[in-house]
Design a protein around this motif. Structure first.
Motif, mmCIF file in Angstrom:
data_model
loop_
_atom_site.group_PDB
_atom_site.id
_atom_site.type_symbol
_atom_site.label_atom_id
_atom_site.label_comp_id
_atom_site.label_asym_id
_atom_site.label_seq_id
_atom_site.Cartn_x
_atom_site.Cartn_y
_atom_site.Cartn_z
ATOM 1 N N HIS A 81 0.833 -1.210 0.000
ATOM 2 C CA HIS A 81 0.000 0.000 0.000
ATOM 3 C C HIS A 81 0.869 1.263 0.000
ATOM 4 C CE1 HIS A 81 -3.619 -2.269 0.320
ATOM 5 N NE2 HIS A 81 -3.261 -2.811 1.475
ATOM 6 N N THR A 82 1.965 1.221 0.725
ATOM 7 C CA THR A 82 2.887 2.361 0.724
ATOM 8 C C THR A 82 3.616 2.453 -0.606
ATOM 9 O OG1 THR A 82 3.189 2.203 3.113
ATOM 10 C CG2 THR A 82 4.885 3.388 1.871
ATOM 11 N N LEU A 83 4.011 1.319 -1.157
ATOM 12 C CA LEU A 83 4.739 1.350 -2.429
ATOM 13 C C LEU A 83 3.850 1.845 -3.569
ATOM 14 C CD1 LEU A 83 6.886 -1.873 -2.056
ATOM 15 C CD2 LEU A 83 7.560 0.519 -1.699
ATOM 16 N N THR A 84 2.555 1.556 -3.504
ATOM 17 C CA THR A 84 1.625 2.107 -4.482
ATOM 18 C C THR A 84 1.602 3.626 -4.381
ATOM 19 O OG1 THR A 84 0.254 0.125 -4.458
ATOM 20 C CG2 THR A 84 -0.796 2.143 -5.234
ATOM 21 N N LEU A 85 1.519 4.129 -3.172
ATOM 22 C CA LEU A 85 1.535 5.573 -2.944
ATOM 23 C C LEU A 85 2.861 6.175 -3.404
ATOM 24 C CD1 LEU A 85 0.140 8.077 -1.730
ATOM 25 C CD2 LEU A 85 1.157 7.417 0.465
ATOM 26 N N PHE A 86 3.953 5.527 -3.083
ATOM 27 C CA PHE A 86 5.295 5.964 -3.484
ATOM 28 C C PHE A 86 5.362 6.133 -5.003
ATOM 29 C CE2 PHE A 86 9.647 4.659 -4.756
ATOM 30 C CZ PHE A 86 10.399 5.606 -4.080
ATOM 31 N N GLU A 87 4.893 5.145 -5.729
ATOM 32 C CA GLU A 87 4.919 5.211 -7.195
ATOM 33 C C GLU A 87 3.990 6.302 -7.727
ATOM 34 O OE1 GLU A 87 7.050 3.784 -9.200
ATOM 35 O OE2 GLU A 87 7.971 2.735 -7.517
#
Length: 135
Positions: A81-87
Protein backbone atom coordinates in the motif's frame (compact mmCIF):
# COMPACT_ATOMS: atom_id res chain seq x y z
CA UNK A 1 -0.89 16.38 3.77
CA UNK A 2 2.36 18.07 2.87
CA UNK A 3 1.34 18.03 -0.80
CA UNK A 4 -1.55 20.37 0.05
CA UNK A 5 0.45 22.96 1.96
CA UNK A 6 0.01 26.56 0.87
CA UNK A 7 3.01 28.12 -0.83
CA UNK A 8 4.21 30.14 2.18
CA UNK A 9 4.34 27.01 4.37
CA UNK A 10 5.64 24.63 1.69
CA UNK A 11 8.64 26.90 1.12
CA UNK A 12 9.70 26.32 4.74
CA UNK A 13 9.72 22.51 4.48
CA UNK A 14 13.05 20.94 3.59
CA UNK A 15 12.21 17.24 4.02
CA UNK A 16 9.14 15.05 4.57
CA UNK A 17 9.51 11.61 6.16
CA UNK A 18 6.48 9.33 6.37
CA UNK A 19 6.24 5.92 8.01
CA UNK A 20 3.86 3.45 6.41
CA UNK A 21 1.49 5.84 4.69
CA UNK A 22 -1.15 4.07 2.62
CA UNK A 23 -2.74 4.54 -0.77
CA UNK A 24 -6.36 4.45 0.47
CA UNK A 25 -7.99 3.75 3.80
CA UNK A 26 -10.32 1.21 2.18
CA UNK A 27 -7.38 -0.78 0.80
CA UNK A 28 -5.53 -0.90 4.09
CA UNK A 29 -8.66 -1.85 6.03
CA UNK A 30 -9.49 -4.62 3.58
CA UNK A 31 -6.02 -6.10 3.88
CA UNK A 32 -5.29 -5.65 7.59
CA UNK A 33 -8.55 -5.44 9.53
CA UNK A 34 -10.06 -8.47 11.20
CA UNK A 35 -13.53 -7.30 10.21
CA UNK A 36 -13.04 -5.03 7.20
CA UNK A 37 -16.69 -4.81 6.15
CA UNK A 38 -17.84 -3.76 9.62
CA UNK A 39 -14.99 -1.28 9.92
CA UNK A 40 -15.75 0.25 6.53
CA UNK A 41 -19.46 0.46 7.37
CA UNK A 42 -18.70 2.26 10.64
CA UNK A 43 -16.29 4.55 8.88
CA UNK A 44 -18.77 5.54 6.21
CA UNK A 45 -21.89 5.73 8.38
CA UNK A 46 -20.74 6.89 11.80
CA UNK A 47 -17.49 8.79 11.32
CA UNK A 48 -16.91 11.91 9.27
CA UNK A 49 -14.91 10.11 6.61
CA UNK A 50 -14.55 11.70 3.19
CA UNK A 51 -12.77 9.70 0.47
CA UNK A 52 -11.89 12.96 -1.30
CA UNK A 53 -9.31 13.59 1.42
CA UNK A 54 -7.21 10.87 -0.20
CA UNK A 55 -7.00 12.43 -3.65
CA UNK A 56 -3.88 14.08 -4.98
CA UNK A 57 -3.86 17.81 -5.63
CA UNK A 58 -3.40 18.80 -9.28
CA UNK A 59 -0.31 20.78 -8.33
CA UNK A 60 1.78 21.11 -5.23
CA UNK A 61 3.93 23.87 -3.79
CA UNK A 62 6.06 21.29 -2.02
CA UNK A 63 9.53 21.27 -3.49
CA UNK A 64 11.48 19.02 -1.16
CA UNK A 65 12.15 15.29 -0.96
CA UNK A 66 9.66 12.83 0.47
CA UNK A 67 11.07 9.76 2.19
CA UNK A 68 8.89 6.68 2.70
CA UNK A 69 9.62 4.09 5.38
CA UNK A 70 8.11 0.61 5.19
CA UNK A 71 8.71 -2.73 6.83
CA UNK A 72 8.37 -6.23 5.46
CA UNK A 73 6.80 -7.26 8.79
CA UNK A 74 4.20 -4.49 8.93
CA UNK A 75 0.77 -6.14 8.99
CA UNK A 76 -1.17 -2.97 9.92
CA UNK A 77 -0.19 -1.19 6.68
CA UNK A 78 1.12 -3.88 4.34
CA UNK A 79 4.10 -2.62 2.40
CA UNK A 80 2.45 -2.77 -1.01
CA UNK A 81 0.00 0.00 0.00
CA UNK A 82 2.89 2.36 0.72
CA UNK A 83 4.74 1.35 -2.43
CA UNK A 84 1.62 2.11 -4.48
CA UNK A 85 1.53 5.57 -2.94
CA UNK A 86 5.30 5.96 -3.48
CA UNK A 87 4.92 5.21 -7.19
CA UNK A 88 1.93 7.55 -7.53
CA UNK A 89 3.90 10.42 -6.00
CA UNK A 90 6.84 9.77 -8.33
CA UNK A 91 4.53 9.72 -11.35
CA UNK A 92 2.39 12.76 -10.44
CA UNK A 93 5.19 14.97 -9.11
CA UNK A 94 8.40 14.16 -11.00
CA UNK A 95 10.03 17.32 -9.61
CA UNK A 96 9.93 15.84 -6.09
CA UNK A 97 12.77 13.53 -5.14
CA UNK A 98 11.52 10.37 -3.44
CA UNK A 99 13.35 7.92 -1.21
CA UNK A 100 12.37 4.57 0.26
CA UNK A 101 13.72 2.67 3.24
CA UNK A 102 12.58 -0.92 3.60
CA UNK A 103 13.01 -2.27 7.12
CA UNK A 104 13.25 -6.01 7.57
CA UNK A 105 12.00 -6.94 11.05
CA UNK A 106 10.12 -4.08 12.70
CA UNK A 107 6.37 -4.04 13.08
CA UNK A 108 4.14 -1.05 12.35
CA UNK A 109 4.29 0.81 15.64
CA UNK A 110 7.98 0.04 16.25
CA UNK A 111 9.63 1.05 12.99
CA UNK A 112 12.35 3.35 14.34
CA UNK A 113 13.30 1.10 17.25
CA UNK A 114 11.71 -2.35 17.00
CA UNK A 115 14.79 -4.25 15.84
CA UNK A 116 18.49 -3.39 16.32
CA UNK A 117 19.42 -3.76 12.64
CA UNK A 118 16.35 -1.82 11.54
CA UNK A 119 17.09 0.85 14.12
CA UNK A 120 20.60 1.30 12.71
CA UNK A 121 19.30 1.41 9.13
CA UNK A 122 16.58 3.90 10.08
CA UNK A 123 19.06 6.16 11.85
CA UNK A 124 21.51 6.08 8.91
CA UNK A 125 18.68 6.83 6.45
CA UNK A 126 17.35 9.79 8.43
CA UNK A 127 20.81 11.19 9.20
CA UNK A 128 21.86 11.03 5.53
CA UNK A 129 18.68 12.78 4.43
CA UNK A 130 18.99 15.36 7.18
CA UNK A 131 22.64 16.07 6.33
CA UNK A 132 21.76 16.48 2.66
CA UNK A 133 18.57 18.54 2.88
CA UNK A 134 18.28 20.14 6.32
CA UNK A 135 21.62 21.88 6.85
Amino acid sequence: TALNLPKDLAERVSLVIVEAPFDTLENVMKSSSWVPNAGLWLLKNVATYTPEAYTFPETTHLNCPIAFVTSKKDTRVPQHHTLTLFEQVKLRYPQIETYHLELQNSHHSLMPYGDAEDQAAYLRFVEELYDRYCQ
